[in-house]
Scaffold this motif. Sequence first.
Motif, mmCIF file in Angstrom:
data_model
loop_
_atom_site.group_PDB
_atom_site.id
_atom_site.type_symbol
_atom_site.label_atom_id
_atom_site.label_comp_id
_atom_site.label_asym_id
_atom_site.label_seq_id
_atom_site.Cartn_x
_atom_site.Cartn_y
_atom_site.Cartn_z
ATOM 1 N N ASN A 344 -53.319 -117.331 123.362
ATOM 2 C CA ASN A 344 -54.346 -118.369 123.514
ATOM 3 C C ASN A 344 -53.991 -119.358 124.630
ATOM 4 O OD1 ASN A 344 -56.552 -118.372 121.163
ATOM 5 N ND2 ASN A 344 -54.623 -117.568 120.329
ATOM 6 N N ARG A 345 -52.910 -119.067 125.383
ATOM 7 C CA ARG A 345 -52.472 -119.877 126.533
ATOM 8 C C ARG A 345 -52.143 -121.322 126.158
ATOM 9 N NH1 ARG A 345 -53.398 -117.101 131.199
ATOM 10 N NH2 ARG A 345 -54.679 -115.215 130.972
ATOM 11 N N ASP A 346 -51.632 -121.504 124.960
ATOM 12 C CA ASP A 346 -51.172 -122.825 124.532
ATOM 13 C C ASP A 346 -49.645 -122.823 124.627
ATOM 14 O OD1 ASP A 346 -50.590 -125.232 123.334
ATOM 15 O OD2 ASP A 346 -52.032 -124.977 121.684
ATOM 16 N N TRP A 347 -49.155 -123.137 125.834
ATOM 17 C CA TRP A 347 -47.726 -122.967 126.098
ATOM 18 C C TRP A 347 -46.875 -123.926 125.266
ATOM 19 C CZ3 TRP A 347 -49.231 -118.848 128.033
ATOM 20 C CH2 TRP A 347 -50.151 -118.752 129.076
ATOM 21 N N ASP A 348 -47.298 -125.161 125.132
ATOM 22 C CA ASP A 348 -46.509 -126.143 124.390
ATOM 23 C C ASP A 348 -46.397 -125.756 122.914
ATOM 24 O OD1 ASP A 348 -46.122 -127.637 126.663
ATOM 25 O OD2 ASP A 348 -47.868 -128.938 126.305
ATOM 26 N N ALA A 349 -47.499 -125.316 122.329
ATOM 27 C CA ALA A 349 -47.466 -124.910 120.922
ATOM 28 C C ALA A 349 -46.602 -123.659 120.747
ATOM 29 C CB ALA A 349 -48.880 -124.655 120.406
ATOM 30 N N ALA A 350 -46.669 -122.735 121.720
ATOM 31 C CA ALA A 350 -45.839 -121.537 121.648
ATOM 32 C C ALA A 350 -44.364 -121.916 121.696
ATOM 33 C CB ALA A 350 -46.182 -120.595 122.790
ATOM 34 N N ARG A 351 -44.022 -122.856 122.628
ATOM 35 C CA ARG A 351 -42.629 -123.292 122.744
ATOM 36 C C ARG A 351 -42.164 -123.947 121.448
ATOM 37 N NH1 ARG A 351 -40.045 -126.840 127.718
ATOM 38 N NH2 ARG A 351 -37.986 -127.168 126.768
ATOM 39 N N ALA A 352 -42.981 -124.787 120.879
ATOM 40 C CA ALA A 352 -42.615 -125.455 119.628
ATOM 41 C C ALA A 352 -42.416 -124.451 118.494
ATOM 42 C CB ALA A 352 -43.687 -126.475 119.257
ATOM 43 N N SER A 353 -43.243 -123.428 118.428
ATOM 44 C CA SER A 353 -43.118 -122.406 117.371
ATOM 45 C C SER A 353 -41.822 -121.617 117.527
ATOM 46 C CB SER A 353 -44.313 -121.461 117.403
ATOM 47 O OG SER A 353 -45.503 -122.134 117.058
ATOM 48 N N PHE A 354 -41.486 -121.242 118.770
ATOM 49 C CA PHE A 354 -40.248 -120.503 118.999
ATOM 50 C C PHE A 354 -39.036 -121.358 118.633
ATOM 51 C CE2 PHE A 354 -42.671 -118.036 122.470
ATOM 52 C CZ PHE A 354 -43.067 -117.076 121.559
ATOM 53 N N GLU A 355 -39.076 -122.648 119.029
ATOM 54 C CA GLU A 355 -37.949 -123.538 118.721
ATOM 55 C C GLU A 355 -37.792 -123.715 117.212
ATOM 56 O OE1 GLU A 355 -38.868 -127.053 120.876
ATOM 57 O OE2 GLU A 355 -38.079 -126.298 122.791
ATOM 58 N N GLN A 356 -38.902 -123.873 116.511
ATOM 59 C CA GLN A 356 -38.826 -124.026 115.055
ATOM 60 C C GLN A 356 -38.320 -122.743 114.396
ATOM 61 O OE1 GLN A 356 -42.510 -125.243 113.242
ATOM 62 N NE2 GLN A 356 -41.607 -125.434 111.186
ATOM 63 N N SER A 357 -38.747 -121.603 114.922
ATOM 64 C CA SER A 357 -38.279 -120.321 114.390
ATOM 65 C C SER A 357 -36.771 -120.191 114.565
ATOM 66 C CB SER A 357 -38.998 -119.169 115.085
ATOM 67 O OG SER A 357 -38.490 -117.919 114.645
ATOM 68 N N LEU A 358 -36.252 -120.551 115.743
ATOM 69 C CA LEU A 358 -34.816 -120.459 115.996
ATOM 70 C C LEU A 358 -34.019 -121.444 115.157
ATOM 71 C CD1 LEU A 358 -34.873 -120.009 119.886
ATOM 72 C CD2 LEU A 358 -34.162 -118.311 118.190
ATOM 73 N N SER A 359 -34.636 -122.574 114.820
ATOM 74 C CA SER A 359 -33.931 -123.541 113.982
ATOM 75 C C SER A 359 -33.781 -123.042 112.545
ATOM 76 C CB SER A 359 -34.676 -124.877 113.983
ATOM 77 O OG SER A 359 -35.918 -124.761 113.290
ATOM 78 N N LEU A 360 -34.683 -122.131 112.133
ATOM 79 C CA LEU A 360 -34.633 -121.595 110.768
ATOM 80 C C LEU A 360 -33.836 -120.298 110.678
ATOM 81 C CD1 LEU A 360 -38.352 -122.215 109.754
ATOM 82 C CD2 LEU A 360 -36.346 -123.449 108.911
ATOM 83 N N GLY A 361 -33.743 -119.589 111.782
ATOM 84 C CA GLY A 361 -33.002 -118.327 111.767
ATOM 85 C C GLY A 361 -32.876 -117.765 113.163
ATOM 86 N N LYS A 362 -31.649 -117.456 113.547
ATOM 87 C CA LYS A 362 -31.407 -116.937 114.894
ATOM 88 C C LYS A 362 -31.869 -115.484 114.971
ATOM 89 C CE LYS A 362 -29.380 -120.692 116.398
ATOM 90 N NZ LYS A 362 -29.658 -121.535 115.216
ATOM 91 N N SER A 363 -32.627 -115.178 116.016
ATOM 92 C CA SER A 363 -33.153 -113.832 116.215
ATOM 93 C C SER A 363 -33.132 -113.506 117.698
ATOM 94 C CB SER A 363 -34.579 -113.723 115.677
ATOM 95 O OG SER A 363 -35.262 -112.616 116.208
ATOM 96 N N THR A 364 -32.592 -112.339 118.038
ATOM 97 C CA THR A 364 -32.547 -111.924 119.443
ATOM 98 C C THR A 364 -33.945 -111.825 120.031
ATOM 99 O OG1 THR A 364 -30.546 -110.665 118.974
ATOM 100 C CG2 THR A 364 -31.681 -110.165 121.025
ATOM 101 N N GLU A 365 -34.887 -111.328 119.243
ATOM 102 C CA GLU A 365 -36.260 -111.173 119.722
ATOM 103 C C GLU A 365 -36.905 -112.533 119.984
ATOM 104 O OE1 GLU A 365 -40.198 -108.462 118.614
ATOM 105 O OE2 GLU A 365 -38.546 -108.676 117.177
ATOM 106 N N THR A 366 -36.622 -113.498 119.098
ATOM 107 C CA THR A 366 -37.187 -114.839 119.306
ATOM 108 C C THR A 366 -36.559 -115.498 120.535
ATOM 109 O OG1 THR A 366 -37.435 -115.029 116.906
ATOM 110 C CG2 THR A 366 -37.659 -117.047 118.194
#
Length: 404
Positions: A344-366
């Motif tokens: 949906n070309r919402d770069w800031d929201a995408a960045r925030a989602s990836f950062e939150q995902s990494l804070s909950l669990g480290k993933s190579t794909e993330t």
Amino acid sequence: MTLFLALIAALVLGGGLGWLFLNDPGYVLIAWHQTSVEVSLSLAVLMLVLVSVVGLVGLELLLGVFGLRRIILQWSDQRKVRRAGALLAEGVGLLQRGEAARGEKRLMQAVKLSPHPFAAASIASDSARRRHEFRLAEDYLDMATGAADHLPLELARVRIWIDGGQWEAAAARLKSLHSHYRREPALAELLVDVLIRLQAWEDLAGWMPKLSGMLGHERAVALAVDAHRQIMGWMAQTGSRVERAASLRRLKAYWEAVPAALKQQPDLVEAYAEAMVRQGFDDEAEPVVREALGHHWHNGLIALYGRIRSSYPDEALQQARAWQSKRPQSPLLLLTLGRLYLQNRDWDAARASFEQSLSLGKSTETYAEYVRLLQHLNDPESAHYLVAGLQQLTQRPLPHFPMP
């Protein structure tokens, strides 16, 4: 020929004895205390023959008419059965103590005595098979050939072939047996297993509709799911990019033939949807995944939902947000959300989602998605996160060395 020679010998012997009796009849003297009886030799021989015949007739009457032969045979058979049972127990005990050679020897002795030799032969064969002595294992089974346990004997032989790497021979024998034992679950399970080993996906695709009904218990269900997954993956790989519609019809027709109970398996739904995505039918895959996730939460399906390139990414994003309201701490769902934000070309929201995902669990794909986004945003932190992501692939942390 043997009977003719025996007849000639009897005639010659009879003629010789007759000639002796005519020339020198002789006599036989029978004495008992003070009493003696003297008879000619010819009469004594005749009396001996008559007594023998009467004795044999009497013995035959005793054995046959009065059932003595049956009693003796029953006693002999029971003795053999008891001895076979003792040898079987002794052989199993020796195998449990690790004395394979002695144990198998006792079991083979039991095979020779038992009226049902398959049990002992099968145990000895399994022992040899576990030691990878496949020729010996098959020899043990051969000693039970002709027993009433034809199907178990053949299945045991097929297992030896499978373990020995003779997969083509095993498949051929199982297909032949299937024509006689169509409702046998063990046969169906072995055939599916060996076709998977052979990676004969086209052949397996033809057999699965016939065998699926026989794969009912837990291990067989897992085997059936694996078989269907492999077949649909093969269909996606071999599907024509030119005749895409025909490829999709073939995939859908195969899915329709899958038993209804198996269609509820999330792993199988994921394989079906992923096959459609690989062929470029994302819009057909999206409702399949969405509906399945409505019934069962499944990590594979939620990860696939983020990779689907739907024609309506805003609606897909709205659906993922609804799921997030129920599972706000799912790092995998946050990765999927980040990917949908990218669509949906919402770069800031995408960045925030990836950062939150990494804070909950480290993933190579993330990490990979996050670094890719930072690089496209020309963010200087991308190098730092790239190193952190690569460290997820190592078995141990990188040592601390001086760096420029």
